[in-house]
Scaffold this motif. Sequence first.
Motif, PDB file in Angstrom:
ATOM      1  N   MET A 151      -8.453  17.334   8.418  1.00 58.86           N
ATOM      2  CA  MET A 151      -7.706  16.307   7.683  1.00 58.86           C
ATOM      3  C   MET A 151      -8.591  15.248   7.033  1.00 58.86           C
ATOM      4  O   MET A 151      -8.074  14.366   6.353  1.00 58.86           O
ATOM      5  N   ARG A 152      -9.874  15.319   7.201  1.00 58.44           N
ATOM      6  CA  ARG A 152     -10.746  14.244   6.720  1.00 58.44           C
ATOM      7  C   ARG A 152     -10.614  13.990   5.220  1.00 58.44           C
ATOM      8  O   ARG A 152     -10.743  12.869   4.766  1.00 58.44           O
ATOM      9  N   ASP A 153     -10.349  15.020   4.425  1.00 59.95           N
ATOM     10  CA  ASP A 153     -10.197  14.848   2.986  1.00 59.95           C
ATOM     11  C   ASP A 153      -8.749  14.669   2.574  1.00 59.95           C
ATOM     12  O   ASP A 153      -8.473  14.325   1.430  1.00 59.95           O
ATOM     13  N   GLY A 154      -7.821  14.907   3.474  1.00 60.72           N
ATOM     14  CA  GLY A 154      -6.405  14.845   3.141  1.00 60.72           C
ATOM     15  C   GLY A 154      -5.776  13.485   3.347  1.00 60.72           C
ATOM     16  O   GLY A 154      -4.626  13.279   2.986  1.00 60.72           O
ATOM     17  N   ILE A 155      -6.490  12.544   3.918  1.00 59.18           N
ATOM     18  CA  ILE A 155      -5.926  11.221   4.174  1.00 59.18           C
ATOM     19  C   ILE A 155      -6.343  10.298   3.033  1.00 59.18           C
ATOM     20  O   ILE A 155      -7.513  10.102   2.770  1.00 59.18           O
ATOM     21  N   ASN A 156      -5.342   9.749   2.330  1.00 60.84           N
ATOM     22  CA  ASN A 156      -5.600   8.837   1.220  1.00 60.84           C
ATOM     23  C   ASN A 156      -5.000   7.479   1.541  1.00 60.84           C
ATOM     24  O   ASN A 156      -3.793   7.370   1.723  1.00 60.84           O
ATOM     25  N   PHE A 157      -5.833   6.466   1.592  1.00 58.77           N
ATOM     26  CA  PHE A 157      -5.363   5.132   1.894  1.00 58.77           C
ATOM     27  C   PHE A 157      -4.881   4.436   0.635  1.00 58.77           C
ATOM     28  O   PHE A 157      -5.388   4.670  -0.453  1.00 58.77           O
ATOM     29  N   PHE A 158      -3.889   3.555   0.778  1.00 58.30           N
ATOM     30  CA  PHE A 158      -3.372   2.780  -0.336  1.00 58.30           C
ATOM     31  C   PHE A 158      -4.106   1.450  -0.392  1.00 58.30           C
ATOM     32  O   PHE A 158      -4.335   0.812   0.625  1.00 58.30           O
ATOM     33  N   ARG A 159      -4.465   1.031  -1.602  1.00 56.83           N
ATOM     34  CA  ARG A 159      -5.100  -0.275  -1.803  1.00 56.83           C
ATOM     35  C   ARG A 159      -4.474  -0.943  -3.009  1.00 56.83           C
ATOM     36  O   ARG A 159      -4.135  -0.298  -3.989  1.00 56.83           O
ATOM     37  N   SER A 160      -4.365  -2.256  -2.940  1.00 56.08           N
ATOM     38  CA  SER A 160      -3.882  -3.018  -4.089  1.00 56.08           C
ATOM     39  C   SER A 160      -5.085  -3.347  -4.975  1.00 56.08           C
ATOM     40  O   SER A 160      -6.232  -3.291  -4.518  1.00 56.08           O
ATOM     41  N   PRO A 161      -4.856  -3.715  -6.234  1.00 55.48           N
ATOM     42  CA  PRO A 161      -5.978  -4.086  -7.099  1.00 55.48           C
ATOM     43  C   PRO A 161      -6.815  -5.236  -6.529  1.00 55.48           C
ATOM     44  O   PRO A 161      -8.032  -5.248  -6.684  1.00 55.48           O
ATOM     45  N   SER A 162      -6.183  -6.195  -5.855  1.00 55.18           N
ATOM     46  CA  SER A 162      -6.935  -7.301  -5.250  1.00 55.18           C
ATOM     47  C   SER A 162      -7.871  -6.806  -4.162  1.00 55.18           C
ATOM     48  O   SER A 162      -9.012  -7.264  -4.055  1.00 55.18           O
ATOM     49  N   GLU A 163      -7.411  -5.856  -3.349  1.00 53.78           N
ATOM     50  CA  GLU A 163      -8.262  -5.300  -2.292  1.00 53.78           C
ATOM     51  C   GLU A 163      -9.432  -4.527  -2.880  1.00 53.78           C
ATOM     52  O   GLU A 163     -10.554  -4.600  -2.364  1.00 53.78           O
ATOM     53  N   VAL A 164      -9.189  -3.806  -3.966  1.00 55.60           N
ATOM     54  CA  VAL A 164     -10.268  -3.046  -4.611  1.00 55.60           C
ATOM     55  C   VAL A 164     -11.295  -4.003  -5.217  1.00 55.60           C
ATOM     56  O   VAL A 164     -12.499  -3.772  -5.126  1.00 55.60           O
ATOM     57  N   ALA A 165     -10.824  -5.101  -5.832  1.00 60.87           N
ATOM     58  CA  ALA A 165     -11.743  -6.066  -6.444  1.00 60.87           C
ATOM     59  C   ALA A 165     -12.576  -6.785  -5.384  1.00 60.87           C
ATOM     60  O   ALA A 165     -13.763  -7.043  -5.597  1.00 60.87           O
ATOM     61  N   GLU A 166     -11.978  -7.095  -4.231  1.00 58.94           N
ATOM     62  CA  GLU A 166     -12.692  -7.804  -3.167  1.00 58.94           C
ATOM     63  C   GLU A 166     -13.736  -6.917  -2.483  1.00 58.94           C
ATOM     64  O   GLU A 166     -14.847  -7.354  -2.227  1.00 58.94           O
ATOM     65  N   ALA A 167     -13.336  -5.701  -2.166  1.00 57.93           N
ATOM     66  CA  ALA A 167     -14.234  -4.780  -1.458  1.00 57.93           C
ATOM     67  C   ALA A 167     -14.152  -3.401  -2.109  1.00 57.93           C
ATOM     68  O   ALA A 167     -13.371  -2.557  -1.683  1.00 57.93           O
ATOM     69  N   PRO A 168     -14.959  -3.174  -3.152  1.00 59.36           N
ATOM     70  CA  PRO A 168     -14.901  -1.878  -3.847  1.00 59.36           C
ATOM     71  C   PRO A 168     -15.261  -0.720  -2.913  1.00 59.36           C
ATOM     72  O   PRO A 168     -16.241  -0.799  -2.174  1.00 59.36           O
TER      73      PRO A 168
ATOM     74  N   PHE B 275      -8.597   7.463  -2.881  1.00 62.83           N
ATOM     75  CA  PHE B 275      -7.572   6.565  -2.353  1.00 62.83           C
ATOM     76  C   PHE B 275      -6.489   6.374  -3.405  1.00 62.83           C
ATOM     77  O   PHE B 275      -6.583   6.871  -4.515  1.00 62.83           O
ATOM     78  N   ARG B 276      -5.446   5.650  -3.033  1.00 63.63           N
ATOM     79  CA  ARG B 276      -4.350   5.350  -3.956  1.00 63.63           C
ATOM     80  C   ARG B 276      -4.369   3.870  -4.291  1.00 63.63           C
ATOM     81  O   ARG B 276      -4.641   3.041  -3.440  1.00 63.63           O
ATOM     82  N   ILE B 277      -4.087   3.585  -5.545  1.00 59.97           N
ATOM     83  CA  ILE B 277      -3.989   2.203  -6.003  1.00 59.97           C
ATOM     84  C   ILE B 277      -2.614   2.046  -6.646  1.00 59.97           C
ATOM     85  O   ILE B 277      -2.108   2.982  -7.265  1.00 59.97           O
ATOM     86  N   GLY B 278      -2.027   0.893  -6.463  1.00 62.78           N
ATOM     87  CA  GLY B 278      -0.695   0.690  -7.030  1.00 62.78           C
ATOM     88  C   GLY B 278      -0.482  -0.732  -7.472  1.00 62.78           C
ATOM     89  O   GLY B 278      -1.113  -1.659  -6.986  1.00 62.78           O
ATOM     90  N   GLY B 279       0.402  -0.894  -8.411  1.00 61.27           N
ATOM     91  CA  GLY B 279       0.749  -2.199  -8.939  1.00 61.27           C
ATOM     92  C   GLY B 279       1.548  -2.031 -10.207  1.00 61.27           C
ATOM     93  O   GLY B 279       2.202  -1.009 -10.423  1.00 61.27           O
ATOM     94  N   LEU B 280       1.484  -3.032 -11.060  1.00 64.49           N
ATOM     95  CA  LEU B 280       2.172  -2.988 -12.340  1.00 64.49           C
ATOM     96  C   LEU B 280       1.179  -2.647 -13.438  1.00 64.49           C
ATOM     97  O   LEU B 280       0.048  -3.125 -13.426  1.00 64.49           O
ATOM     98  N   VAL B 281       1.622  -1.850 -14.403  1.00 67.21           N
ATOM     99  CA  VAL B 281       0.786  -1.549 -15.565  1.00 67.21           C
ATOM    100  C   VAL B 281       0.751  -2.825 -16.397  1.00 67.21           C
ATOM    101  O   VAL B 281       1.783  -3.332 -16.823  1.00 67.21           O
ATOM    102  N   GLU B 282      -0.444  -3.362 -16.589  1.00 66.96           N
ATOM    103  CA  GLU B 282      -0.603  -4.641 -17.281  1.00 66.96           C
ATOM    104  C   GLU B 282      -0.185  -4.517 -18.754  1.00 66.96           C
ATOM    105  O   GLU B 282      -0.552  -3.565 -19.448  1.00 66.96           O
TER     106      GLU B 282
END
Length: 160
Positions: free
Chosen positions: A31-48, A55-62
Amino acid sequence: MKSLKKKRRIQVIVLAFVALAISTGLIGYAMRDGINFFRSPSEVAEAPPAPNETFRIGGLVESGTLVRGAGETVRFSVTDGGASIPVTYTGILPDLFAENQGMVGQGRYVNGTFEATEILAKHDETYMPKEVTDALREQGVYREPEAEDATPADAPVTTN
C-alpha cells in the motif's frame, strides 16, 4: 505430558504472531504507493512536499487563472483563501470544472507547480469534497450553500 502440551501451545502462538507480523508488513509494503494524503494550498505553500510524493490538493479554482494551452494542457491556480498554488493538467477536464468552483487534483508538486494526473470537480451546485470544505473553513473563506425551498412553488398542497 503437560509440558509437551504447553510447549506446542506456545509454539502455535509464536507462529501465529510471526505470520501476523509478516502479513502486516506485506500489506503495508503493497500500500505504500496507494495512500494519497490531502493537502490544502496553504499547507503546500508552508511545507512543500518532495517532488516524488503523490498527494491530493483541493480548493477553489482561482478566478482569472484558467488558461487553456495548445492541445489538452490546462493551467490554473487553486486557492483556499490563504495561498494559491499553480496547477498544470494535461487531459480532458470534467464538464463541471469552472473558475470559482471546488476541485480536487491528484499529482505531484514539482518546481513550485502542482502537476496533476487527475482532476475531480464538484458533482452538483451544492457538492464540495469534505477535505476542501474543511480547508476553506479553516481559512474563513467557506460559504454555506443557499438552502432551496423543499417544496417547489407549483407543487400541489394536500391537507387532511
